[in-house]
Design a protein around this motif. Structure first.
Motif, PDB file in Angstrom:
ATOM      1  N   ALA A   1      -3.793 -11.281 -10.156  1.00 26.76           N
ATOM      2  CA  ALA A   1      -3.034 -12.123  -9.216  1.00 26.76           C
ATOM      3  C   ALA A   1      -2.730 -11.219  -8.021  1.00 26.76           C
ATOM      4  O   ALA A   1      -1.790 -10.444  -8.051  1.00 26.76           O
ATOM      5  N   MET A   2      -3.548 -11.305  -7.011  1.00 22.94           N
ATOM      6  CA  MET A   2      -3.463 -10.373  -5.892  1.00 22.94           C
ATOM      7  C   MET A   2      -2.071 -10.345  -5.268  1.00 22.94           C
ATOM      8  O   MET A   2      -1.414 -11.367  -5.127  1.00 22.94           O
TER       9      MET A   2
ATOM     10  N   ASP B   1       0.853  -1.178   0.000  1.00 25.17           N
ATOM     11  CA  ASP B   1       0.000   0.000   0.000  1.00 25.17           C
ATOM     12  C   ASP B   1       0.896   1.239   0.000  1.00 25.17           C
ATOM     13  O   ASP B   1       1.368   1.681   1.042  1.00 25.17           O
ATOM     14  N   PHE B   2       1.126   1.755  -1.174  1.00 19.46           N
ATOM     15  CA  PHE B   2       2.032   2.889  -1.323  1.00 19.46           C
ATOM     16  C   PHE B   2       1.456   4.164  -0.722  1.00 19.46           C
ATOM     17  O   PHE B   2       2.195   5.051  -0.316  1.00 19.46           O
ATOM     18  N   GLU B   3       0.145   4.250  -0.644  1.00 17.14           N
ATOM     19  CA  GLU B   3      -0.494   5.427  -0.059  1.00 17.14           C
ATOM     20  C   GLU B   3      -0.143   5.561   1.429  1.00 17.14           C
ATOM     21  O   GLU B   3      -0.158   6.658   1.976  1.00 17.14           O
ATOM     22  N   ALA B   4       0.187   4.455   2.075  1.00 11.80           N
ATOM     23  CA  ALA B   4       0.559   4.492   3.497  1.00 11.80           C
ATOM     24  C   ALA B   4       1.848   5.288   3.715  1.00 11.80           C
ATOM     25  O   ALA B   4       2.125   5.732   4.831  1.00 11.80           O
ATOM     26  N   LEU B   5       2.616   5.499   2.663  1.00 14.32           N
ATOM     27  CA  LEU B   5       3.867   6.249   2.773  1.00 14.32           C
ATOM     28  C   LEU B   5       3.670   7.765   2.718  1.00 14.32           C
ATOM     29  O   LEU B   5       4.607   8.518   2.996  1.00 14.32           O
ATOM     30  N   ILE B   6       2.488   8.210   2.357  1.00 16.91           N
ATOM     31  CA  ILE B   6       2.247   9.645   2.165  1.00 16.91           C
ATOM     32  C   ILE B   6       2.638  10.484   3.379  1.00 16.91           C
ATOM     33  O   ILE B   6       3.366  11.481   3.224  1.00 16.91           O
TER      34      ILE B   6
ATOM     35  N   LEU C   1      -5.736 -14.818 -22.223  1.00 19.77           N
ATOM     36  CA  LEU C   1      -5.791 -14.698 -20.773  1.00 19.77           C
ATOM     37  C   LEU C   1      -4.725 -13.708 -20.349  1.00 19.77           C
ATOM     38  O   LEU C   1      -3.541 -13.902 -20.608  1.00 19.77           O
ATOM     39  N   GLN C   2      -5.141 -12.635 -19.707  1.00 23.44           N
ATOM     40  CA  GLN C   2      -4.228 -11.610 -19.212  1.00 23.44           C
ATOM     41  C   GLN C   2      -4.183 -11.732 -17.691  1.00 23.44           C
ATOM     42  O   GLN C   2      -5.123 -11.360 -17.003  1.00 23.44           O
ATOM     43  N   VAL C   3      -3.103 -12.307 -17.164  1.00 20.08           N
ATOM     44  CA  VAL C   3      -2.938 -12.423 -15.722  1.00 20.08           C
ATOM     45  C   VAL C   3      -2.207 -11.171 -15.255  1.00 20.08           C
ATOM     46  O   VAL C   3      -1.078 -10.913 -15.663  1.00 20.08           O
ATOM     47  N   LEU C   4      -2.889 -10.392 -14.433  1.00 17.05           N
ATOM     48  CA  LEU C   4      -2.384  -9.093 -14.004  1.00 17.05           C
ATOM     49  C   LEU C   4      -1.745  -9.176 -12.634  1.00 17.05           C
ATOM     50  O   LEU C   4      -2.036 -10.080 -11.858  1.00 17.05           O
ATOM     51  N   GLY C   5      -0.950  -8.169 -12.328  1.00 16.99           N
ATOM     52  CA  GLY C   5      -0.485  -7.996 -10.960  1.00 16.99           C
ATOM     53  C   GLY C   5      -1.626  -7.437 -10.125  1.00 16.99           C
ATOM     54  O   GLY C   5      -2.773  -7.367 -10.564  1.00 16.99           O
ATOM     55  N   ASP C   6      -1.341  -7.029  -8.944  1.00 15.43           N
ATOM     56  CA  ASP C   6      -2.347  -6.517  -8.014  1.00 15.43           C
ATOM     57  C   ASP C   6      -3.075  -5.318  -8.622  1.00 15.43           C
ATOM     58  O   ASP C   6      -2.448  -4.353  -9.048  1.00 15.43           O
ATOM     59  N   PRO C   7      -4.417  -5.343  -8.669  1.00 19.83           N
ATOM     60  CA  PRO C   7      -5.172  -4.251  -9.284  1.00 19.83           C
ATOM     61  C   PRO C   7      -5.117  -2.933  -8.510  1.00 19.83           C
ATOM     62  O   PRO C   7      -5.545  -1.905  -9.031  1.00 19.83           O
ATOM     63  N   ALA C   8      -4.572  -2.931  -7.320  1.00 19.72           N
ATOM     64  CA  ALA C   8      -4.420  -1.685  -6.566  1.00 19.72           C
ATOM     65  C   ALA C   8      -3.089  -1.011  -6.884  1.00 19.72           C
ATOM     66  O   ALA C   8      -2.833   0.108  -6.442  1.00 19.72           O
TER      67      ALA C   8
ATOM     68  N   LEU D   1      -1.928  -1.501 -13.453  1.00 21.17           N
ATOM     69  CA  LEU D   1      -2.955  -0.787 -14.212  1.00 21.17           C
ATOM     70  C   LEU D   1      -2.376  -0.159 -15.474  1.00 21.17           C
ATOM     71  O   LEU D   1      -3.031  -0.163 -16.528  1.00 21.17           O
ATOM     72  N   ASP D   2      -1.156   0.367 -15.389  1.00 21.74           N
ATOM     73  CA  ASP D   2      -0.534   0.971 -16.566  1.00 21.74           C
ATOM     74  C   ASP D   2      -0.196  -0.080 -17.626  1.00 21.74           C
ATOM     75  O   ASP D   2      -0.399   0.154 -18.822  1.00 21.74           O
ATOM     76  N   ILE D   3       0.316  -1.219 -17.211  1.00 22.05           N
ATOM     77  CA  ILE D   3       0.616  -2.289 -18.170  1.00 22.05           C
ATOM     78  C   ILE D   3      -0.673  -2.741 -18.846  1.00 22.05           C
ATOM     79  O   ILE D   3      -0.742  -2.884 -20.068  1.00 22.05           O
TER      80      ILE D   3
END
Length: 131
Positions: free
Chosen positions: A101-102, A1-6, A66-73, A78-80
């Motif tokens: 893929a959470m 959670d990068f927002e926790a660094l704010i 099939l597009q296996v993504l990284g964490d959607p947060a 999201l950019d990829i």
């Protein structure tokens, strides 16, 4: 959670300490320098490869991917995804199934693929993209 660094980022900057962010974005606060891989471009490259592989296999760019993504947060994921899907819009014969893929956990990605292999959709999936 990068927002926790704010709060820490803001406290450091208020104290005159330069803040540099590498490989991830924290968009809701300022930093002095941010360096992020060209994630949208990674999606473009993946789309070009899927285009090539589908055309090679089917004689045209069509099929189910099939597009296996990284964490959607994660903005990185999201950019990829955005870059990939932007380029793939040019091919109406392609259906994209997206599964997250959470927490960027490899075992989660493996579970997604294993479940789809057991699913009736598997014969339709022509190539797998796992950024």
């Amino acid at each position: 959670d990068f927002e926790a660094l704010i709060p820490s980022v803001e406290k450091a900057r208020a104290a005159g300490i330069p803040v540099m962010i590498f490989d991830r974005q924290i968009k809701s606060t300022s930093s002095d320098f941010t360096s992020v891989a060209g994630t949208v471009e990674i999606g473009y490259v993946a789309a070009a490869e899927i285009e090539r592989l589908l055309k090679e296999k089917n004689g045209e760019v069509k099929g189910t991917v099939l597009q296996v993504l990284g964490d959607p947060a994660d903005p990185y994921s999201l950019d990829i995804q955005a870059g990939f899907e932007e380029k793939m819009k040019a091919f109406p014969g392609v259906t994209i199934i997206s599964k997250p893929a959470m927490q960027w956990e490899a075992s989660n990605a493996g579970t997604i693929v294993a479940e789809l292999i057991a699913d009736a959709l598997w014969p339709e999936i022509r190539r797998t993209l796992a950024p």
